[in-house]
Write an enzyme that holds these catalytic residues in place. Structure first.
Site, mmCIF file in Angstrom:
data_model
loop_
_atom_site.group_PDB
_atom_site.id
_atom_site.type_symbol
_atom_site.label_atom_id
_atom_site.label_comp_id
_atom_site.label_asym_id
_atom_site.label_seq_id
_atom_site.Cartn_x
_atom_site.Cartn_y
_atom_site.Cartn_z
ATOM 1 N N GLN A 272 0.738 -0.908 -0.408
ATOM 2 C CA GLN A 272 0.009 0.258 -0.118
ATOM 3 C C GLN A 272 0.991 1.344 -0.137
ATOM 4 O OE1 GLN A 272 -3.385 -0.350 2.948
ATOM 5 N NE2 GLN A 272 -4.407 -0.431 1.497
ATOM 6 N N LEU A 282 8.925 6.219 -3.671
ATOM 7 C CA LEU A 282 10.347 6.744 -4.099
ATOM 8 C C LEU A 282 11.100 5.659 -4.123
ATOM 9 C CD1 LEU A 282 12.777 8.524 -2.406
ATOM 10 C CD2 LEU A 282 12.566 7.038 -0.746
ATOM 11 N N TYR A 330 -3.642 -4.136 -3.379
ATOM 12 C CA TYR A 330 -3.634 -3.573 -2.811
ATOM 13 C C TYR A 330 -4.576 -2.374 -2.945
ATOM 14 C CZ TYR A 330 -6.675 -3.683 1.846
ATOM 15 O OH TYR A 330 -7.856 -4.296 3.167
ATOM 16 N N CYS A 418 -17.736 0.084 10.752
ATOM 17 C CA CYS A 418 -18.187 -1.322 10.632
ATOM 18 C C CYS A 418 -18.897 -1.486 9.136
ATOM 19 C CB CYS A 418 -18.553 -1.689 11.849
ATOM 20 S SG CYS A 418 -20.120 -0.799 12.051
#
Length: 564
Positions: A272, A282, A330, A418
């Site tokens: 991620q 980077l 992800y 939730c």
């Protein structure tokens, strides 16, 4: 002197308590949530108006921020403020059922929807990047993505258990090591989500301040002295079946391949980093302290170097998969950036939605979040209790709420999240509204969600990847979602481009409702929190998912093409 020391607005904190600074709770809520996004507990660079995700802003400029605040404080309950990429551009007379704010961020016409054109327009002061919940004023800190991350890793654990692999039969991540990178506003949820599932995580991050912040907020347990030390700690914890998250300072494009070459015992791999925007990834060989200067001096050359490093990073992920690890994207578009650099195996591992989450989307399930405008954590404790009483049979929800109460650090206004589905969200919203009316809650509650939801996004590399009917790139659904939420009475509604995957890759919509204890709020909440997840059901029915069709039939969702 830097902006932080010279800007009299900083630090920004949302008001707490019951005293209004706007004309109603509907506009007070938007004002407080705008400010909450820029609270130093939440924002990565509040001095630059950046909330998370590299460049995700809450407002386009400080002048625009001042105008937003000023307008929200004077807005009437039959007026709507229009916000164009972080700048208020008009106030229109509407009606009390209309949203108080309508927001459009980062939207460009198709052929122009790329980073180069976006940055040209941004440099002219004409647009800004809104990410998902930054520019829609419903960011609640790293917790906001935490439960979705928890649900994803729980699904990974279920898959490992179903595979029959030795030691993975209990449906948790106990006895496994997960490797990932990125500890920013989104990625910072990963270590806690893994340990909540009883696993061990090694988390690579190139920015020491992010590692420090995640440890301070208890999302990350420890920092290793080196990559070798991280592996030692991980193996020790794995063998003891003891949850542990380990941060290690370094460059993912260097460290992930190094772990592959050393045959590190990795079971699960994801990532991620801010790969959606190559300027915020980077490259290998670039010192962290030179990062900003180099990307500003030569953005084209920097982009190419970043993409080449992403190709190296993704190649190592693919080769971990070749060795038997569970590997998934992800949602940060790192696979596509690696493809652009010439790596032809970039898409050999799946995105997390088709791999684990789509069955939940078919049921209209997704990230339901709320924040206590009182600022009192006791209000969140009361709503936690109400949620568990509303859904007593949902054991995974009970486990999540219990762990969140024990382990989640509130950032800015106290908040909770939730996953709830179609037929559930409106029950929670109506209960909260009753609690405000009765005085059980000290002040109104803001109810929203991540844009990453079951029926609000068109994103072929994430939420709509590998749709059953091939409709991955059709964006009509996100636009219909915003329109239906506007029509249903949401307090504010947003349509964004790009989000966590980058320019040209996503259209997505958000909505927020305010439970202020009034009868009108109850009517709006019932409609919005029914229709919003209902979009997820109909979207997946239309794509041919049998589960979604069963849900629609069981719960009375009308599908015109199946009638008559």
């Amino acid at each position: 002197m830097n902006e932080r020391s010279t800007n009299p607005r900083l630090p920004i904190h949302a008001a707490r308590g019951t005293e209004l600074t706007a004309k109603s709770w509907q506009t007070e809520a938007a004002l407080r949530m705008l400010m909450n996004n820029l609270d130093p507990e939440n924002a990565e660079r509040p001095e630059d108006l950046v909330v998370y995700g590299g460049t995700g802003r809450a407002a386009r400029s400080w002048e625009a921020y001042d105008a937003l605040v000023r307008t929200l404080r004077t807005l009437e309950d039959d007026e709507t403020m229009l916000v164009q990429s972080g700048k208020p551009v008009g106030v229109m007379r509407t009606h009390e059922w209309a949203p108080r704010v309508l927001i459009a961020n980062s939207n460009l016409v198709g052929d122009w929807a790329n980073w180069e054109e976006f940055r040209r327009l941004e440099d002219l002061g004409l647009t800004m990047y809104g990410q998902m919940t930054a520019g829609s004023w419903i960011y609640i800190g790293t917790q906001g993505i935490l439960q979705g991350t928890y649900e994803t890793f729980a699904a990974v654990a279920d898959k490992l258990a179903a595979s029959g692999r030795p030691g993975h039969g209990d449906g948790t991540l106990a006895g496994t090591i997960t490797l990932t990178a990125g500890l920013g506003g989104m990625g910072g949820a990963q270590p806690l989500a893994v340990t909540m599932n009883d696993g061990v995580a090694i988390c690579i991050e190139c920015d020491q301040s992010r590692i420090t912040r995640r440890i301070e907020h208890r999302f990350l347990d420890v920092q290793a002295d080196s990559l070798e030390h991280a592996v030692e700690l991980a193996v020790e914890a794995r063998d003891a079946r003891r949850p542990l998250s380990i941060g290690v300072l370094g460059n993912a494009a260097e460290m992930v391949p190094a772990l592959l070459e050393s045959d590190a015992p990795i079971d699960v791999v994801t990532d991620q980093t801010s790969a959606h925007d190559p300027l915020f990834y980077l490259p290998a060989g670039t010192a962290f302290e030179d990062w900003e200067r180099e990307r500003n001096e030569d953005p084209v050359g920097f982009t190419k170097r970043a993409q080449q490093s992403m190709a190296t990073h993704v190649r190592a992920m693919v080769e971990f998969q070749d060795k038997g690890a569970e590997v998934f994207d992800y949602g940060n578009s790192i696979r596509d950036e690696a493809r652009k650099a010439g790596y032809d195996r970039a898409f050999e591992f799946p995105g997390f939605v088709p791999a684990y989450i789509r069955p939940l989307f078919c049921e209209g399930k997704g990230p339901f979040r709320w924040a206590a405008l009182s600022g009192d954590p006791a209000d969140i404790a009361a709503t936690d209790k109400a949620i568990l009483e509303l859904f007593p049979e949902n054991e995974r929800l009970r486990k999540w709420i219990t762990m969140a109460q024990e382990r989640v650090h509130f950032q800015g206004l106290p908040a909770r999240i939730c996953w709830l589905g179609y037929g559930e969200r409106q029950l929670a919203g109506l209960k909260f509204n009753e609690m405000v009316k009765s005085g059980e809650l000290k002040a109104p509650v803001v109810i929203g969600r991540d844009h990453l939801d079951c029926g609000s996004v068109a994103s072929p590399y994430r939420e709509t990847e590998a749709m059953l009917d091939g409709s991955d790139a059709i964006a009509d659904w996100a636009l219909l979602n915003a329109l239906v939420n506007t029509s249903s009475g949401a307090s504010w509604v947003s349509i964004h481009h790009g989000g966590g995957v980058g320019m040209g890759r996503s259209i997505h919509a958000g909505q927020v409702c305010v439970a202020d204890g009034t009868a009108l709020a109850a009517e709006k909440i019932e409609r919005v929190l029914t229709n919003d997840p209902g979009m997820g059901v109909i979207r997946h029915v239309d794509a041919g998912y049998d589960l979604a069709g069963e849900v629609a039939t069981e719960r009375g969702v009308r599908i015109p093409m199946t009638e008559g």
